[in-house]
Design a protein around this motif. Structure first.
Motif, mmCIF file in Angstrom:
data_model
loop_
_atom_site.group_PDB
_atom_site.id
_atom_site.type_symbol
_atom_site.label_atom_id
_atom_site.label_comp_id
_atom_site.label_asym_id
_atom_site.label_seq_id
_atom_site.Cartn_x
_atom_site.Cartn_y
_atom_site.Cartn_z
ATOM 1 N N THR A 1 0.822 -1.215 0.000
ATOM 2 C CA THR A 1 0.000 0.000 0.000
ATOM 3 C C THR A 1 0.855 1.263 0.000
ATOM 4 O O THR A 1 0.313 2.367 0.015
ATOM 5 C CB THR A 1 -0.938 0.014 1.222
ATOM 6 O OG1 THR A 1 -0.160 0.046 2.430
ATOM 7 C CG2 THR A 1 -1.823 -1.237 1.242
ATOM 8 N N ASP A 2 2.171 1.108 -0.016
ATOM 9 C CA ASP A 2 3.084 2.241 0.008
ATOM 10 C C ASP A 2 3.268 2.764 -1.421
ATOM 11 O O ASP A 2 3.776 2.035 -2.294
ATOM 12 C CB ASP A 2 4.434 1.818 0.598
ATOM 13 C CG ASP A 2 5.417 2.971 0.653
ATOM 14 O OD1 ASP A 2 5.014 4.117 0.390
ATOM 15 O OD2 ASP A 2 6.596 2.707 0.963
ATOM 16 N N PRO A 3 2.874 4.012 -1.712
ATOM 17 C CA PRO A 3 3.038 4.554 -3.069
ATOM 18 C C PRO A 3 4.496 4.556 -3.530
ATOM 19 O O PRO A 3 4.772 4.419 -4.718
ATOM 20 C CB PRO A 3 2.485 5.975 -2.958
ATOM 21 C CG PRO A 3 1.583 5.950 -1.764
ATOM 22 C CD PRO A 3 2.201 4.966 -0.824
ATOM 23 N N GLY A 4 5.421 4.727 -2.589
ATOM 24 C CA GLY A 4 6.834 4.707 -2.948
ATOM 25 C C GLY A 4 7.274 3.349 -3.436
ATOM 26 O O GLY A 4 8.055 3.230 -4.400
ATOM 27 N N PHE A 5 6.783 2.292 -2.800
ATOM 28 C CA PHE A 5 7.139 0.930 -3.195
ATOM 29 C C PHE A 5 6.612 0.606 -4.591
ATOM 30 O O PHE A 5 7.337 0.065 -5.433
ATOM 31 C CB PHE A 5 6.577 -0.063 -2.156
ATOM 32 C CG PHE A 5 6.841 -1.500 -2.506
ATOM 33 C CD1 PHE A 5 8.084 -2.063 -2.288
ATOM 34 C CD2 PHE A 5 5.830 -2.291 -3.044
ATOM 35 C CE1 PHE A 5 8.322 -3.398 -2.609
ATOM 36 C CE2 PHE A 5 6.064 -3.616 -3.364
ATOM 37 C CZ PHE A 5 7.313 -4.171 -3.146
ATOM 38 N N THR A 6 5.353 0.939 -4.851
ATOM 39 C CA THR A 6 4.778 0.638 -6.162
ATOM 40 C C THR A 6 5.388 1.523 -7.254
ATOM 41 O O THR A 6 5.554 1.078 -8.397
ATOM 42 C CB THR A 6 3.252 0.822 -6.138
ATOM 43 O OG1 THR A 6 2.934 2.139 -5.652
ATOM 44 C CG2 THR A 6 2.603 -0.211 -5.233
ATOM 45 N N ALA A 7 5.729 2.764 -6.922
ATOM 46 C CA ALA A 7 6.357 3.642 -7.913
ATOM 47 C C ALA A 7 7.711 3.102 -8.331
ATOM 48 O O ALA A 7 8.086 3.165 -9.514
ATOM 49 C CB ALA A 7 6.492 5.057 -7.352
ATOM 50 N N GLU A 8 8.449 2.540 -7.389
ATOM 51 C CA GLU A 8 9.764 2.007 -7.724
ATOM 52 C C GLU A 8 9.670 0.780 -8.622
ATOM 53 O O GLU A 8 10.610 0.491 -9.368
ATOM 54 C CB GLU A 8 10.551 1.687 -6.448
ATOM 55 C CG GLU A 8 10.969 2.931 -5.693
ATOM 56 C CD GLU A 8 12.105 2.697 -4.720
ATOM 57 O OE1 GLU A 8 12.724 1.598 -4.780
ATOM 58 O OE2 GLU A 8 12.386 3.593 -3.914
ATOM 59 N N MET A 9 8.545 0.073 -8.565
ATOM 60 C CA MET A 9 8.386 -1.062 -9.468
ATOM 61 C C MET A 9 8.299 -0.602 -10.920
ATOM 62 O O MET A 9 8.682 -1.331 -11.831
ATOM 63 C CB MET A 9 7.155 -1.888 -9.088
ATOM 64 C CG MET A 9 7.340 -2.716 -7.828
ATOM 65 S SD MET A 9 6.074 -3.989 -7.630
ATOM 66 C CE MET A 9 4.680 -2.975 -7.103
ATOM 67 N N VAL A 10 7.807 0.616 -11.157
ATOM 68 C CA VAL A 10 7.784 1.165 -12.518
ATOM 69 C C VAL A 10 9.205 1.308 -13.044
ATOM 70 O O VAL A 10 9.458 1.124 -14.239
ATOM 71 C CB VAL A 10 7.046 2.517 -12.539
ATOM 72 C CG1 VAL A 10 7.126 3.163 -13.918
ATOM 73 C CG2 VAL A 10 5.593 2.337 -12.130
ATOM 74 N N GLY A 11 10.136 1.643 -12.155
ATOM 75 C CA GLY A 11 11.528 1.807 -12.559
ATOM 76 C C GLY A 11 12.393 0.597 -12.306
ATOM 77 O O GLY A 11 13.628 0.721 -12.264
ATOM 78 N N SER A 12 11.784 -0.569 -12.166
ATOM 79 C CA SER A 12 12.565 -1.776 -11.857
ATOM 80 C C SER A 12 13.484 -2.206 -12.998
ATOM 81 O O SER A 12 14.403 -2.998 -12.789
ATOM 82 C CB SER A 12 11.620 -2.931 -11.483
ATOM 83 O OG SER A 12 10.656 -3.146 -12.509
#
Length: 279
Positions: free
Chosen positions: A74-85
């Protein structure tokens, strides 16, 4: 019978003219188009696969979010970083493009005609620097935007937050592009110094993929090596974009200074060697 002599009117060689000719020549190569397409596809596929895998994991581990070591979906930072994986692979692919931008001229011998047309070698290098910087920025930002559009429905399906206007995703977008530009400029510098495509790409791969593995082993044996490892290009390059993945105690200005150092110092060495060496 007299033979007519063609009169040659000397023209002024400018940075803009060199940049235009470099752009035309660079995009006429198949390798340029292939590497750009591969960089975009790899980033999209890795990110989409990461979202899908983490979404399935989130469903299967429902109710376990409080356990130590469990990611917070649920952390927006965690999911945003998946975009840049996939940014790490973009660094290698577009860094290789930076190597090929100049090393191919020495391999094929076309460097002779290039420097005859533009005797000021540093002007040619400046044009190549501008070209690879603009191209890498556009490709990286474009691929991240496409990745967001693909991953948004997947994130919504698994109830994971992913907002385009949020600070975490904007950080991934712009700082991620900066980290890839750093790698591309390093590739250009290695190609200038080594004048060999295979050697430049191998050195780039060693720095971004082999060195981090060796660093992990050294940190297990030598405690103080952690202070050195956080300044390595794989860490400092993507640290501002992916602070959760590349956790560090460095402040943002220190990370940006490290990015500038890794990009500019090899390039300055390459510029000096290009000026003093024979073609």
């Amino acid at each position: 019978m007299s033979t007519p002599v063609e009169t040659v009117f000397p023209g002024k060689v400018t940075l803009g003219g060199v940049l235009r000719s470099e752009t035309i020549r660079f995009f006429s190569l198949n390798s340029t188009r292939v590497l750009i397409i591969v960089a975009i596809l790899v980033n999209m596929l890795i990110a989409a696969g990461t979202f899908w895998a983490m979404g399935l994991f989130a469903e299967q581990s429902a109710g376990m979010s409080g356990f130590p070591g469990m990611p917070d979906f649920t952390d927006p930072g965690f999911t945003a970083e998946m975009v840049g994986s996939g940014l790490g692979f973009s660094q290698l692919i577009l860094g290789a493009l930076g190597v090929l931008l100049i090393s191919g001229e020495f391999t094929t011998g076309s460097a002779v005609s290039t420097f005859l047309a533009s005797p000021q070698r540093l002007r040619v290098l400046a044009a190549k620097t501008i070209l690879i910087t603009v191209l890498t920025t556009m490709v990286t930002v474009g691929s991240l935007l496409l990745t967001y559009l693909i991953c948004k429905p997947i994130a919504a399906h698994y109830s994971m937050p992913l907002e385009f206007s949020g600070e975490p995703l904007q950080r991934v977008l712009w700082f991620g592009a900066l980290g890839v530009v750093m790698a591309a400029l390093m590739g250009l510098a290695f190609g200038t110094i080594l004048r060999n495509s295979a050697g430049g790409i191998t050195l780039l791969a060693a720095i971004f993929f082999v060195l981090p593995l060796a660093t992990q082993l050294l940190m297990l044996a030598v405690e103080w090596f952690r202070d050195i490892a956080k300044f390595l290009p794989d860490q400092v390059g993507l640290g501002p974009a992916l602070p959760i993945t590349y956790a560090t105690d460095l402040e943002l200005w220190q990370q940006l200074l490290g990015i500038a150092g890794w990009a500019l110092i090899p390039l300055l060495i390459g510029a000096w060697m290009l000026k003093v060496r024979d073609i």
